[in-house]
Design an enzyme around this catalytic site. Structure first.
Site, PDB file in Angstrom:
ATOM      1  N   LYS A   1     -17.558   0.230   5.045  1.00 35.93           N
ATOM      2  CA  LYS A   1     -17.992  -0.804   4.107  1.00 35.93           C
ATOM      3  C   LYS A   1     -19.491  -0.744   3.845  1.00 35.93           C
ATOM      4  O   LYS A   1     -19.937  -0.929   2.699  1.00 35.93           O
ATOM      5  CB  LYS A   1     -17.602  -2.176   4.655  1.00 35.93           C
TER       6      LYS A   1
ATOM      7  N   GLU B   1       0.819  -1.213   0.000  1.00 36.20           N
ATOM      8  CA  GLU B   1       0.000   0.000   0.000  1.00 36.20           C
ATOM      9  C   GLU B   1       0.857   1.271   0.000  1.00 36.20           C
ATOM     10  O   GLU B   1       0.494   2.262  -0.640  1.00 36.20           O
ATOM     11  CB  GLU B   1      -0.938   0.011   1.212  1.00 36.20           C
TER      12      GLU B   1
ATOM     13  N   MET C   1      24.485   7.761   2.222  1.00 34.90           N
ATOM     14  CA  MET C   1      24.441   9.061   2.869  1.00 34.90           C
ATOM     15  C   MET C   1      24.623   8.939   4.373  1.00 34.90           C
ATOM     16  O   MET C   1      25.275   9.789   5.004  1.00 34.90           O
ATOM     17  CB  MET C   1      23.121   9.766   2.547  1.00 34.90           C
TER      18      MET C   1
ATOM     19  N   PHE D   1     -12.213  -6.045  13.903  1.00 36.39           N
ATOM     20  CA  PHE D   1     -11.133  -6.587  13.085  1.00 36.39           C
ATOM     21  C   PHE D   1     -10.724  -5.579  12.009  1.00 36.39           C
ATOM     22  O   PHE D   1     -11.556  -5.058  11.280  1.00 36.39           O
ATOM     23  CB  PHE D   1     -11.575  -7.898  12.435  1.00 36.39           C
ATOM     24  N   GLN D   2      -9.435  -5.312  11.939  1.00 35.95           N
ATOM     25  CA  GLN D   2      -8.827  -4.376  10.990  1.00 35.95           C
ATOM     26  C   GLN D   2      -9.441  -2.984  11.079  1.00 35.95           C
ATOM     27  O   GLN D   2      -9.571  -2.271  10.079  1.00 35.95           O
ATOM     28  CB  GLN D   2      -8.906  -4.909   9.550  1.00 35.95           C
TER      29      GLN D   2
END
Length: 738
Positions: free
Chosen positions: A165, A53, A483, A115-116
């Site tokens: 949802k 993602e 770096m 959940f999530q």
């Protein structure tokens, strides 16, 4: 007639995206976005399946940076949404227009730690321009259109829309939202005419004007107006890391990038200018260095669409809030109106100023070292520049390669240079190149990555292969987090802690595992042919270029120093510029003169001890006029240093040297430079004179036994850089001098 057919929230969302002209979404599906992906199955909007993602957000950024359109990414709830945050923060700092759509648990479950479930709305507040959570389907069309408008207008930035949802599953008759009502959001367009007139008068009155152009030029599409403005004035122009390409690199007025790794000419131009015309910049610390020492002789005209940036870091005598494209048009018009009576005023002084900047460019160019044994990183960048001709899209990751690319690769058009500027996100380069290639399928795209950042984005090779994107992935492989290693070397006494990347995959086998072509290049003579072959080969290509592992990026402004206090690098031996600087304004004639300091250091005769001392001197921008050494006792050495520099810097040098683990005692005294009684210390009897670049060999020249370490009695401490020495022997080249 209004269509009475009911649509799901997901279908309404896609209809809104289509009306906004969205052609592509970069995303990764999950449980909370299943309704959206089900609707996508029958829709014409393209979806690019990324492998993470965060990379979906970077790809949306690459799309937006290369095309000028709003990029769109999508993720599910919980971990999917939180994985977007780095990309959103990156877009927020670099002012890139993104709309991120996240799924969320159903409204009935919100707040129950389901959940999530994650507080996407709250988490994203600090790293977005604006965000929404849609709990009512009737609000969805308005929210989507507002999100695109806010993302693209004013100072661009990311906007997040969190959609539960059940809102995606609910059905309603779609009612288009044709008008937006945002009374609190009114980004300015044209600047105040009175301020425009003041600014133009300041320009005509100046002797040493300099244009300081930033990413706002790219965002506003103001490159043409900038070229007209600069050409009309004939003013030297520097472009920031985010502004490269805003003025073509082959324009006679273009100097280079300024700042921490900017050129000598750019930094001295900012330092000695009497007027800075700042266009779409925010006076970032990587450009200004020590803010109190930045452009001490200059008055400032600052133009920015974000009024909060005006005066935030640097006071501006004329601060103009407005779209830089519109303001430049106004200023060009005003300059044209007033040129007849003003063009000859200060003309000789401005011409002398232009010559001075050209002399600086000629005397202190950005240097490309040559080697017959090993590929220098600068050589790699010059070859990419030769291939691209200033027209290719180069998406860079973050690190040394990013700075070398910004210094040495030309960009003659806007939106050709894509890099993570404000946040400096490793792993940005490859997914951004994917987004750019999707946006510009007819343009050559290079993903320029380091071996560190590349390993953060390796899964996206699957995306490249899946969509057959003809990206040329060039890995600058120096075996280190380059770096970080450079800073540890210069500012942490060369204590290289966890920066070696000992394991790297075989490029050919790795590419083959994804069905791609790959090659490894190790010899300078093979580089040009290999890159040409990669560029000419249809389809994607992975080129792993092994470069010198201990090369440093120069010029470099040490942290906390002014941008005029550059460390130019070992290739420049002169301590002072050959050409005189323009005379400073009288108001600044009281600058403290440099002083000389004689510093006696008693230290353990241990490998690396003298090297650490000289590193501190270099990092504080002090000059080493003379050095002598004498064995003081078994295992001990007395070193006498003749230093010159700013009094405060010399004090910092003495304090830092006194803290080194091998230093037993320091004593010193300081006098102003030019005092006839002050001389460089003579070498003590039996001592040896040492070249300041001959670091550790001093102990071998003296023949003094090394001190025993504190780690294990009776054993010598191993050399500080056995890997560096071994590498140098293998390629038959000396280690890179500091």
């Amino acid at each position: 007639m209004v269509n009475e057919k009911k649509m799901t929230g997901a279908e309404i969302l896609l209809e809104c995206l289509a009306r906004e002209g969205v052609e592509c979404i970069f995303g990764y599906p999950g449980g909370a976005t299943l309704p959206l992906y089900d609707a996508l199955y029958d829709h014409g909007i393209r979806h690019v399946l990324m492998r993470h993602e965060e990379n979906a957000c970077f790809a949306a950024e690459g799309y937006a940076r290369a095309s000028g359109k709003v990029g769109v990414c999508c993720a599910t709830s919980g971990p999917g949404a939180t994985n977007l945050m780095t990309g959103l923060a990156d877009a927020h700092l670099d002012s890139i227009p993104i709309v991120a759509i996240t799924g969320q648990v159903s409204t009935k479950v919100l707040g129950t730690t389901g959940f999530q479930e994650a507080d996407t709305f709250g988490i994203s507040l600090p790293c977005t321009k604006h965000n929404y959570q849609v709990r009512n389907l009737a609000d969805l069309p308005r929210v989507i259109h507002e999100a695109f408008y806010i993302a693209a207008t004013g100072r661009p930035g990311p906007v997040l829309v969190d959609i539960p949802k059940d809102v995606q599953q609910a059905k309603a008759v779609y009612e288009p939202c044709d008008e937006l009502d945002l009374p609190g959001y009114q980004p300015p367009a044209e600047g105040d005419p009175e301020l425009i007139a003041q600014a133009v008068q300041m320009i005509w009155d100046s002797e040493r004007p300099l244009v300081y152009a930033g990413g706002g030029i790219i965002s506003a599409g103001a490159s043409r107006e900038l070229r007209e403005f600069v050409g009309r004035l004939g003013a030297p122009t520097v472009c920031t890391l985010m502004g490269l390409g805003g003025l073509p690199a082959d324009d006679p007025n273009f100097v280079s990038m300024p700042g921490m790794h900017g050129s000598y000419a750019a930094n001295m131009g900012l330092t000695e200018a009497d007027l800075i015309i700042a266009l779409g910049v925010r006076f970032d610390d990587r450009v200004t260095g020590k803010l109190a020492a930045f452009a001490p002789r200059a008055r400032v005209i600052h133009v920015d669409v974000d009024a909060s940036e005006l005066g935030k870091n640097r006071h501006a005598e004329v601060a103009i809030a407005g779209d830089v494209k519109c303001v430049l048009r106004q200023m060009n018009h005003r300059l044209n109106e007033t040129s007849r009576e003003n063009a000859e005023r200060r003309a000789e002084e401005r011409e002398a100023w232009q010559r001075q900047v050209r002399v600086w460019k000629a005397e202190y160019p950005l240097w490309v070292p040559a080697s017959h044994e090993v590929i220098k990183p600068q050589h790699l960048m010059s070859e990419i520049d030769r291939l691209s001709g200033g027209a290719a899209i180069v998406a860079s990751d973050v690190g040394q390669h990013q700075m070398w690319a910004a210094q040495l690769i030309r960009f003659n058009e806007p939106r050709r240079w894509l890099c993570s500027g404000g946040l400096g996100s490793m792993g940005f380069g490859l997914p951004a190149a994917i987004g750019a290639q999707v946006a510009c399928p007819d343009k050559p795209v290079f993903a320029l990555v380091g071996d560190g950042g590349f390993q953060m984005s390796i899964p996206e090779l699957a995306t490249v292969a899946n969509y057959k994107l003809p990206i040329k992935i060039v890995i600058m492989n120096n075996g280190h987090l380059g770096m970080v290693r450079q800073w540890q070397e210069l500012f942490h006494q060369n204590r290289l802690s966890h920066v070696e990347l000992d394991t790297f995959p075989d490029a050919e086998k790795l590419a083959a595992a994804y069905g791609l072509r790959g090659m490894t290049v190790e010899h300078p003579k093979a580089l040009a042919h290999a890159l040409h072959e990669a560029a000419m080969t249809p389809g994607p290509m992975l080129v792993n270029v092994r470069v010198a592992p201990y090369e440093n990026v120069y010029p470099m402004v040490p942290s906390g120093a002014g941008i005029q206090e550059m460390v130019l690098g070992p290739e420049y031996e002169r301590e002072e510029p050959a050409s005189p600087l323009p005379p400073p304004l009288k108001a600044h004639d009281d600058v403290a003169p440099p002083v000389q300091r004689t510093l006696d250091v008693l230290l353990e005769n241990a490998p690396g001890a003298l090297q650490r001392i000289l590193t501190i001197i270099t990092a504080q921008c002090c000059a080493l006029r003379n050095l002598s050494a004498d064995p003081a006792a078994p295992g001990r050495l007395k070193v006498t240093l003749a230093l010159e520099g700013d009094a405060k810097a010399l004090s910092r040098v003495e304090k830092k040297i006194g803290k080194l683990v091998n230093v037993l005692e320091t004593t010193g005294s300081a006098t102003p430079v030019g005092d006839t009684e002050t001389e460089s210390p003579a070498s003590p009897t039996g001592s040896c004179q040492v070249d300041s670049e001959a670091l550790d060999p001093i102990f071998a020249l003296l023949g003094a036994p090394p001190a025993k370490t504190h780690d294990s009695p009776g054993t010598s401490k191993p050399p500080l850089r056995p890997r560096r020495q071994r590498w140098a022997q293998e390629c038959k080249a000396e280690p890179n001098p500091r």
